[in-house]
Motif scaffolding. Structure first.
Motif, PDB file in Angstrom:
ATOM      1  N   LEU A  80       1.516  -2.146  -3.996  1.00 21.94           N
ATOM      2  CA  LEU A  80       2.422  -2.083  -5.139  1.00 21.94           C
ATOM      3  C   LEU A  80       2.748  -3.505  -5.564  1.00 21.94           C
ATOM      4  N   THR A  81       3.177  -3.662  -6.799  1.00 23.88           N
ATOM      5  CA  THR A  81       3.620  -4.975  -7.244  1.00 23.88           C
ATOM      6  C   THR A  81       4.902  -5.324  -6.489  1.00 23.88           C
ATOM      7  N   SER A  82       5.259  -6.582  -6.495  1.00 27.34           N
ATOM      8  CA  SER A  82       6.487  -6.989  -5.789  1.00 27.34           C
ATOM      9  C   SER A  82       7.711  -6.296  -6.396  1.00 27.34           C
ATOM     10  N   LYS A  83       7.696  -6.088  -7.729  1.00 29.25           N
ATOM     11  CA  LYS A  83       8.812  -5.381  -8.380  1.00 29.25           C
ATOM     12  C   LYS A  83       8.875  -3.928  -7.919  1.00 29.25           C
ATOM     13  N   GLN A  84       7.715  -3.277  -7.860  1.00 26.95           N
ATOM     14  CA  GLN A  84       7.689  -1.880  -7.417  1.00 26.95           C
ATOM     15  C   GLN A  84       8.171  -1.758  -5.974  1.00 26.95           C
ATOM     16  N   LYS A  85       7.734  -2.709  -5.136  1.00 30.49           N
ATOM     17  CA  LYS A  85       8.128  -2.675  -3.728  1.00 30.49           C
ATOM     18  C   LYS A  85       9.644  -2.837  -3.589  1.00 30.49           C
ATOM     19  N   GLU A 107       3.343   1.937   6.696  1.00 33.03           N
ATOM     20  CA  GLU A 107       2.509   0.807   7.097  1.00 33.03           C
ATOM     21  C   GLU A 107       2.314  -0.204   5.968  1.00 33.03           C
ATOM     22  N   MET A 108       1.998   0.287   4.773  1.00 32.01           N
ATOM     23  CA  MET A 108       1.675  -0.625   3.663  1.00 32.01           C
ATOM     24  C   MET A 108       2.904  -1.232   3.008  1.00 32.01           C
ATOM     25  N   HIS A 109       3.988  -0.466   2.948  1.00 30.98           N
ATOM     26  CA  HIS A 109       5.160  -0.909   2.193  1.00 30.98           C
ATOM     27  C   HIS A 109       6.395  -1.087   3.064  1.00 30.98           C
ATOM     28  N   GLN A 110       6.206  -0.980   4.368  1.00 25.91           N
ATOM     29  CA  GLN A 110       7.302  -1.143   5.330  1.00 25.91           C
ATOM     30  C   GLN A 110       8.502  -0.262   4.984  1.00 25.91           C
ATOM     31  N   PHE A 111       8.214   0.947   4.493  1.00 28.47           N
ATOM     32  CA  PHE A 111       9.296   1.871   4.186  1.00 28.47           C
ATOM     33  C   PHE A 111       9.785   2.468   5.501  1.00 28.47           C
ATOM     34  N   PRO A 112      11.104   2.469   5.752  1.00 31.71           N
ATOM     35  CA  PRO A 112      11.628   2.931   7.042  1.00 31.71           C
ATOM     36  C   PRO A 112      11.247   4.381   7.336  1.00 31.71           C
ATOM     37  N   PRO A 113      10.665   4.640   8.518  1.00 30.56           N
ATOM     38  CA  PRO A 113      10.236   6.010   8.858  1.00 30.56           C
ATOM     39  C   PRO A 113      11.368   7.028   8.814  1.00 30.56           C
TER      40      PRO A 113
END
Length: 198
Positions: A80-85, A107-113
């Motif tokens: 994702l773009t930095s803004k989207q992230k 894994e890709m966006h470090q979204f908390p499990p």
């Protein structure tokens, strides 16, 4: 809905037409209305990563509003773009349609499990069920299946650009499965591109 018109809700079985508002592809009007209305509610659900900007704006105006986003698959598997992230980080919960998608988000966006849950897609509750034995026989005859055959069925978009669906692995495993279950057959259906057909 950003792209549909009000008339598109007439006869809808899933919700009353009076609860629907279509913006006929007028994105600015849609965003302004969604943000203005969304800030009034305890929870807002967005149906796609491309609507993150709407959810993010709502959270900026009303930080207490819970933001939930549905993640369907490929749209969140890539970078994702930095803004989207950054906007993704404003989500209180993401509902992923598969464990694979949930894992990729983490894994890709470090979204908390702990903020990610899986809710698999399901069949349409209004899908008409035809229990006719004749229809079953007609389908078996059409595809060359015997009455005692075990039929595996996959309905999927078949795209050369989306090689993650796994139907190729099912085809490869059929040789092993056939030695153990001689009556097993595989029916693969869905729209396809020319490269994938080849």
């Amino acid at each position: 809905c950003m792209y549909d018109q009000n008339k598109d809700a007439f006869g809808n079985k899933y919700f009353p037409a009076e609860l629907f508002h279509g913006f006929a592809a007028n994105k600015l009007k849609f965003i302004l209305s969604a943000v203005s209305n969304g800030r009034k509610y305890n929870t807002v659900v967005i149906s796609h990563v491309n609507l993150l900007v709407v959810g993010w704006l709502i959270k900026k105006i009303s930080p207490r509003t819970r933001l939930i986003m549905f993640a369907h698959g490929i749209e969140v598997w890539e970078l994702l773009t930095s803004k989207q992230k950054k906007m993704l980080g404003s989500c209180d919960r993401i509902i992923a349609v598969s464990k694979f998608t949930a894992t990729r988000l983490q894994e890709m966006h470090q979204f908390p499990p702990e903020k990610c849950v899986v809710l698999n897609n399901c069949l349409d509750p209004f899908l008409p069920v035809n229990e006719s034995p004749q229809l079953r026989t007609d389908l078996r005859n059409r595809y060359g299946f015997g009455k005692d055959d075990i039929v595996l069925f996959t309905l999927s978009r078949l795209s050369s650009g989306e090689r993650y669906k796994g139907y190729d692995k099912v085809m490869q495993s059929m040789l092993t499965l056939k030695s153990r279950y001689p009556g097993i057959r595989y029916l693969l259906a869905g729209s396809y591109d020319e490269q994938e057909k080849k």
